[in-house]
Design an enzyme around this catalytic site. Sequence first.
Site, PDB file in Angstrom:
ATOM      1  N   PHE A 188       0.906  -1.200   0.098  1.00 53.08           N
ATOM      2  CA  PHE A 188       0.087   0.063   0.035  1.00 53.08           C
ATOM      3  C   PHE A 188       0.735   1.303  -0.023  1.00 53.08           C
ATOM      4  CE2 PHE A 188      -1.891   2.662   3.461  1.00 53.08           C
ATOM      5  CZ  PHE A 188      -2.598   3.675   2.561  1.00 53.08           C
TER       6      PHE A 188
ATOM      7  N   THR B 107       2.245  -9.543   1.332  1.00 50.54           N
ATOM      8  CA  THR B 107       1.040  -8.979   1.687  1.00 50.54           C
ATOM      9  C   THR B 107       0.714  -7.671   0.741  1.00 50.54           C
ATOM     10  OG1 THR B 107       2.151  -7.578   3.181  1.00 50.54           O
ATOM     11  CG2 THR B 107       1.166  -9.193   4.195  1.00 50.54           C
ATOM     12  N   GLY B 108       1.772  -7.711  -0.345  1.00 41.15           N
ATOM     13  CA  GLY B 108       1.676  -6.873  -1.278  1.00 41.15           C
ATOM     14  C   GLY B 108       1.104  -7.282  -2.445  1.00 41.15           C
TER      15      GLY B 108
ATOM     16  N   LEU C 173      20.509  -8.937  -0.321  1.00 42.63           N
ATOM     17  CA  LEU C 173      19.892  -8.522  -1.773  1.00 42.63           C
ATOM     18  C   LEU C 173      21.345  -7.903  -2.418  1.00 42.63           C
ATOM     19  CD1 LEU C 173      18.113  -7.545  -3.775  1.00 42.63           C
ATOM     20  CD2 LEU C 173      17.763  -5.592  -2.171  1.00 42.63           C
TER      21      LEU C 173
ATOM     22  N   ASN D  13      19.916  -6.626   6.303  1.00 41.58           N
ATOM     23  CA  ASN D  13      20.196  -6.596   4.804  1.00 41.58           C
ATOM     24  C   ASN D  13      20.161  -5.078   4.169  1.00 41.58           C
ATOM     25  OD1 ASN D  13      21.014  -9.409   5.173  1.00 41.58           O
ATOM     26  ND2 ASN D  13      18.749  -9.932   4.542  1.00 41.58           N
TER      27      ASN D  13
ATOM     28  N   GLY E 286      22.958  -3.495   5.238  1.00 42.61           N
ATOM     29  CA  GLY E 286      24.402  -3.686   4.768  1.00 42.61           C
ATOM     30  C   GLY E 286      24.278  -3.158   3.248  1.00 42.61           C
TER      31      GLY E 286
ATOM     32  N   ALA F  78      11.108   2.417   7.783  1.00 39.20           N
ATOM     33  CA  ALA F  78       9.643   2.667   8.013  1.00 39.20           C
ATOM     34  C   ALA F  78       9.475   1.976   9.355  1.00 39.20           C
ATOM     35  CB  ALA F  78       8.774   1.867   7.118  1.00 39.20           C
TER      36      ALA F  78
ATOM     37  N   TYR G 103       5.466  -7.787  16.037  1.00 33.57           N
ATOM     38  CA  TYR G 103       5.540  -6.516  15.013  1.00 33.57           C
ATOM     39  C   TYR G 103       6.211  -5.472  15.925  1.00 33.57           C
ATOM     40  CZ  TYR G 103       3.996  -2.764  12.164  1.00 33.57           C
ATOM     41  OH  TYR G 103       3.698  -1.777  11.174  1.00 33.57           O
TER      42      TYR G 103
HETATM   43  P1  NAD Z   1       1.386  -3.610   3.145  1.00 32.19           P
HETATM   44  O1  NAD Z   1       1.280  -5.022   3.846  1.00 32.19           O
HETATM   45  O2  NAD Z   1       0.450  -3.019   2.184  1.00 32.19           O
HETATM   46  O3  NAD Z   1       3.149  -3.584   2.507  1.00 32.19           O
HETATM   47  C1  NAD Z   1       4.117  -4.104   3.010  1.00 32.19           C
HETATM   48  C2  NAD Z   1       4.773  -4.772   1.750  1.00 32.19           C
HETATM   49  O4  NAD Z   1       6.084  -5.419   2.093  1.00 32.19           O
HETATM   50  C3  NAD Z   1       4.044  -5.876   0.979  1.00 32.19           C
HETATM   51  O5  NAD Z   1       4.196  -5.463  -0.486  1.00 32.19           O
HETATM   52  C4  NAD Z   1       4.675  -7.149   1.201  1.00 32.19           C
HETATM   53  O6  NAD Z   1       4.649  -8.094   0.231  1.00 32.19           O
HETATM   54  C5  NAD Z   1       6.170  -6.565   1.489  1.00 32.19           C
HETATM   55  N1  NAD Z   1       7.084  -7.432   2.259  1.00 32.19           N
HETATM   56  C6  NAD Z   1       6.422  -8.163   3.421  1.00 32.19           C
HETATM   57  N2  NAD Z   1       7.785  -9.130   3.778  1.00 32.19           N
HETATM   58  C7  NAD Z   1       8.744  -8.678   2.815  1.00 32.19           C
HETATM   59  C8  NAD Z   1       9.800  -9.426   2.866  1.00 32.19           C
HETATM   60  N3  NAD Z   1      10.191 -10.182   3.700  1.00 32.19           N
HETATM   61  N4  NAD Z   1      10.718  -9.033   1.759  1.00 32.19           N
HETATM   62  C9  NAD Z   1      10.144  -8.402   0.512  1.00 32.19           C
HETATM   63  N5  NAD Z   1       8.998  -7.895   0.830  1.00 32.19           N
HETATM   64  C10 NAD Z   1       8.125  -7.990   1.803  1.00 32.19           C
HETATM   65  O7  NAD Z   1       1.596  -2.388   4.352  1.00 32.19           O
HETATM   66  P2  NAD Z   1       1.925  -0.974   4.253  1.00 32.19           P
HETATM   67  O8  NAD Z   1       0.748  -0.478   5.221  1.00 32.19           O
HETATM   68  O9  NAD Z   1       2.043  -0.639   2.949  1.00 32.19           O
HETATM   69  O10 NAD Z   1       3.117  -0.746   5.172  1.00 32.19           O
HETATM   70  C11 NAD Z   1       4.299  -0.601   4.706  1.00 32.19           C
HETATM   71  C12 NAD Z   1       5.493  -0.209   5.822  1.00 32.19           C
HETATM   72  O11 NAD Z   1       4.921   1.095   6.536  1.00 32.19           O
HETATM   73  C13 NAD Z   1       5.562  -1.383   6.967  1.00 32.19           C
HETATM   74  O12 NAD Z   1       6.723  -1.571   7.128  1.00 32.19           O
HETATM   75  C14 NAD Z   1       4.843  -0.940   7.995  1.00 32.19           C
HETATM   76  O13 NAD Z   1       5.237  -1.595   9.248  1.00 32.19           O
HETATM   77  C15 NAD Z   1       5.066   0.626   8.105  1.00 32.19           C
HETATM   78  N6  NAD Z   1       3.838   1.218   8.744  1.00 32.19           N
HETATM   79  C16 NAD Z   1       2.645   1.378   8.114  1.00 32.19           C
HETATM   80  C17 NAD Z   1       1.513   1.984   8.489  1.00 32.19           C
HETATM   81  C18 NAD Z   1       0.109   2.177   7.850  1.00 32.19           C
HETATM   82  O14 NAD Z   1      -0.768   2.867   8.709  1.00 32.19           O
HETATM   83  N7  NAD Z   1      -0.014   1.891   6.634  1.00 32.19           N
HETATM   84  C19 NAD Z   1       1.637   2.432   9.918  1.00 32.19           C
HETATM   85  C20 NAD Z   1       3.018   2.071  10.538  1.00 32.19           C
HETATM   86  C21 NAD Z   1       3.982   1.691   9.831  1.00 32.19           C
END
Ligand code: NAD
Length: 310
Positions: free
Chosen positions: A11, A35-36, A61, A99, A102, A114, A145
């Site tokens: 997202f 989750t994407g 990577l 990673n 690094g 983030a 988390y």
């Molecule tokens: P999201 O689930 O839509 O996006 C997370 C993305 O990370 C997904 O595309 C998923 O496939 C990818 N991903 C997960 N594990 C992975 C891995 N091991 N290697 C590669 N890709 C991986 O969630 P979001 O809401 O877009 O959140 C994005 C970031 O922002 C996260 O780190 C989250 O903790 C942080 N965040 C978001 C919010 C919010 O309100 N949306 C609030 C606080 C923090």
Amino acid sequence: MRTVITGGAGFVGSHLCERFLAEGHDVICVDNLLTGHLRNIEHLGADPKFTFRKHNISEPLLIDGPIGNILHFASPASPADYLAHPIPTLKVGALGTHNALGLAKAKDARILLASTSEVYGDPDVHPQREDYWGHVNPIGPRGCYDEAKRFAEAITMAYHRHHGVKTRIVRIFNTYGPRMRLNDGRVLPAFMGQVLRGEPLTVFGEGQQTRSFCYVTDLVDGIYRLLHAEYSEPVNIGNPVELTVMELAREIIAMVPGTASTIDYRDLPEDDPKRRRPDITHARSLLGWEPTVDREEGLKRTLAYFRTVI
Ligand code: NAD
Ligand code: UDP
């Protein structure tokens, strides 16, 4: 300028990809699609400056050539997602951040982590300022988390202090907008999906817990400014306008006149934070940033998106 965005098919990540492309960057989106989804970035595929790498960032990577910036956003983010994937969540916060750091060190790149308001846990200080250390249950359901992100902050500061890496940490508060997954379990997509289907809205507890919702383009703007600021300590980015979950439910019901939706009370999940609101004094003074999209407008745009995917 080449910019790597981990979690770029999620997202927030997909909006970051758009913004950095619009600013003229070459964007390398790294995502394992846990989750994407590719549909979040398919409209970017034709842009020669955009590349997608399917990769789990919890594994090392390697990328050829110079890199200017790394935005490390890979991680499950909704409570339902990290409850379903607790170990990948811990691994991406720990190994994935290692990673990413690094790679930043090897390329002499800036890296922005983030982080999240969850590092404050169920806060006993309100509103939350960056110098508050938090009130987190490490062994509760949200611990996978919260502690992953706290570790991620710790290792990011260690790379900064010990290796001199140019690091940034954004503590993101509840953010919403188009491309959230309708079924990710977060309150906004849950309520909007329910109202559009004419089902009752599932309010947890009595709905008196509060959150403060930031529209995604405002968040992205704060992140863009923070990346370019000379500041390595965490900065809250969020909208300080606070409301209860029940108020949100009523607002969303009112957006669909004639809906049959009512309220269905469910148990409050364990360790659900009771109050959350960012203190954004730092973001205001350091970055000249504050939110510009009010909730009425943001909810309207988001509901319009959900109508197209329901
Ligand atoms: P999201 O689930 O839509 O996006 C997370 C993305 O990370 C997904 O595309 C998923 O496939 C990818 N991903 C997960 N594990 C992975 C891995 N091991 N290697 C590669 N890709 C991986 O969630 P979001 O809401 O877009 O959140 C994005 C970031 O922002 C996260 O780190 C989250 O903790 C942080 N965040 C978001 C919010 C919010 O309100 N949306 C609030 C606080 C923090
Ligand atoms: N919530 C709710 N009904 C739902 C989903 C969530 O009442 O269907 C509540 C949840 O208990 C929390 C708030 O809404 O108090 C925000 O939940 P979300 O999962 O969006 O994110 P959180 O801020 O808890 O990480």
